[in-house]
Design an enzyme around this catalytic site. Sequence first.
Site, PDB file in Angstrom:
ATOM      1  N   GLU A 181     -29.907  80.658 -50.435  1.00  0.00           N
ATOM      2  CA  GLU A 181     -30.307  81.831 -49.640  1.00  0.00           C
ATOM      3  C   GLU A 181     -29.429  83.033 -49.923  1.00  0.00           C
ATOM      4  O   GLU A 181     -29.868  84.174 -49.803  1.00  0.00           O
ATOM      5  CB  GLU A 181     -30.297  81.488 -48.148  1.00  0.00           C
ATOM      6  CG  GLU A 181     -31.470  80.591 -47.814  1.00  0.00           C
ATOM      7  CD  GLU A 181     -31.673  80.374 -46.338  1.00  0.00           C
ATOM      8  OE1 GLU A 181     -30.773  80.720 -45.548  1.00  0.00           O
ATOM      9  OE2 GLU A 181     -32.740  79.847 -45.973  1.00  0.00           O
ATOM     10  N   HIS A 195     -36.070  74.059 -50.263  1.00  0.00           N
ATOM     11  CA  HIS A 195     -35.361  75.129 -50.971  1.00  0.00           C
ATOM     12  C   HIS A 195     -35.057  74.756 -52.436  1.00  0.00           C
ATOM     13  O   HIS A 195     -34.853  75.628 -53.276  1.00  0.00           O
ATOM     14  CB  HIS A 195     -33.998  75.406 -50.316  1.00  0.00           C
ATOM     15  CG  HIS A 195     -34.051  76.260 -49.090  1.00  0.00           C
ATOM     16  ND1 HIS A 195     -34.722  75.888 -47.961  1.00  0.00           N
ATOM     17  CD2 HIS A 195     -33.484  77.467 -48.821  1.00  0.00           C
ATOM     18  CE1 HIS A 195     -34.568  76.836 -47.033  1.00  0.00           C
ATOM     19  NE2 HIS A 195     -33.824  77.806 -47.539  1.00  0.00           N
ATOM     20  N   CYS A 209     -41.298  71.252 -44.599  1.00  0.00           N
ATOM     21  CA  CYS A 209     -39.852  71.189 -44.409  1.00  0.00           C
ATOM     22  C   CYS A 209     -39.504  69.706 -44.283  1.00  0.00           C
ATOM     23  O   CYS A 209     -40.110  69.004 -43.470  1.00  0.00           O
ATOM     24  CB  CYS A 209     -39.501  71.934 -43.118  1.00  0.00           C
ATOM     25  SG  CYS A 209     -37.798  71.748 -42.585  1.00  0.00           S
ATOM     26  N   ASP A 236     -42.339  75.890 -41.735  1.00  0.00           N
ATOM     27  CA  ASP A 236     -41.001  75.521 -42.202  1.00  0.00           C
ATOM     28  C   ASP A 236     -39.998  76.172 -41.255  1.00  0.00           C
ATOM     29  O   ASP A 236     -40.347  77.046 -40.456  1.00  0.00           O
ATOM     30  CB  ASP A 236     -40.804  76.064 -43.632  1.00  0.00           C
ATOM     31  CG  ASP A 236     -39.395  75.836 -44.152  1.00  0.00           C
ATOM     32  OD1 ASP A 236     -38.904  74.707 -44.076  1.00  0.00           O
ATOM     33  OD2 ASP A 236     -38.760  76.808 -44.620  1.00  0.00           O
ATOM     34  N   SER A 237     -38.744  75.763 -41.382  1.00  0.00           N
ATOM     35  CA  SER A 237     -37.692  76.366 -40.574  1.00  0.00           C
ATOM     36  C   SER A 237     -37.498  77.849 -40.911  1.00  0.00           C
ATOM     37  O   SER A 237     -36.939  78.596 -40.117  1.00  0.00           O
ATOM     38  CB  SER A 237     -36.378  75.635 -40.834  1.00  0.00           C
ATOM     39  OG  SER A 237     -36.084  75.681 -42.215  1.00  0.00           O
ATOM     40  N   CYS A 289     -35.670  68.722 -50.153  1.00  0.00           N
ATOM     41  CA  CYS A 289     -35.545  69.934 -49.339  1.00  0.00           C
ATOM     42  C   CYS A 289     -36.376  71.006 -50.029  1.00  0.00           C
ATOM     43  O   CYS A 289     -36.333  71.137 -51.260  1.00  0.00           O
ATOM     44  CB  CYS A 289     -34.084  70.362 -49.248  1.00  0.00           C
ATOM     45  SG  CYS A 289     -33.858  71.965 -48.471  1.00  0.00           S
TER      46      CYS A 289
END
Length: 270
Positions: free
Chosen positions: A157, A191, A76, A13-14, A189
């Site tokens: 985040e 997240h 991702c 993932d990023s 996404c």
Amino acid sequence: MSKKAASPIGIFDSGIGGLTVAHAVKKLLPQEQLIYFGDTAHLPYGDKSTAAIQAYSIKICDVLLRQNCKLILIACNSASAAAFELVKEYVGSKAKVFNVIDPVVDYLREHHANKTVGLIGTKQTVNSNVYQKKVDDLGEGIQLKSLATPLLVPMIEEGFYKNQVSHSIIATYLGHEALAGVQSLILGCTHYPLIKEEIKQYYANQVEVIDSSEIVAKALKAYLEFNNLLNSEKLPDDRFLVSDYTKSFEHATKLFFRKEVELEKYPLWE
Ligand code: DGL
């Protein structure tokens, strides 16, 4: 059991958002060793160019192939949208490559034919139109309504979820006319599983919230089972590599993996 079956599963993932997917995979496949790569030096991918994401993804695959991964999961959406085809070609027969989009599209075919489905994700994911193209290819009469929601990643985040700030940002995005009338919503996404409950609440549980992490984990398990690639040996511990390291990344792993993990710094370019 074959030697290949005892090889690890690579996930990348990023950054650390893909740990939501790694967590879902570990829950379903506890006997597998995971090698996770978070490209923390280059995050976020969501507003990077396709060419840049492709270059990072290939570099990361090299790392995972050197660890003999039997399967590589692009955890991702932005990288799945930008680099899946290239990565698949690059990896060839050395490992099976999964992305986080195709299993969700398969799920839509089975459960959401002729429905209006919403999609939220980064600019890269939404603007790539990859979900739209795949949904059109299904020919199942699904109407997709998409909205890029770029504030959600930094919001999560920074720890802003389950509070007034997140409620208000989520309500503003979901109330946007681009998503009017959706009967289900894809969390496009990695997240977003962290704000799944808030999204469900916004819709008063009347809209199905489609969490790709669980769907992808099931697809992986089915593939390994079908190909006799499930591991049954005692394997080394999971590893979590990152291209850049800060203490705050390590603390944040707890948000996404439900427990704090030790990160190993592994620069992509020396
Ligand atoms: N994990 C990325 C995704 O699923 C979002 C974070 C980023 O922009 O790097 O799209």
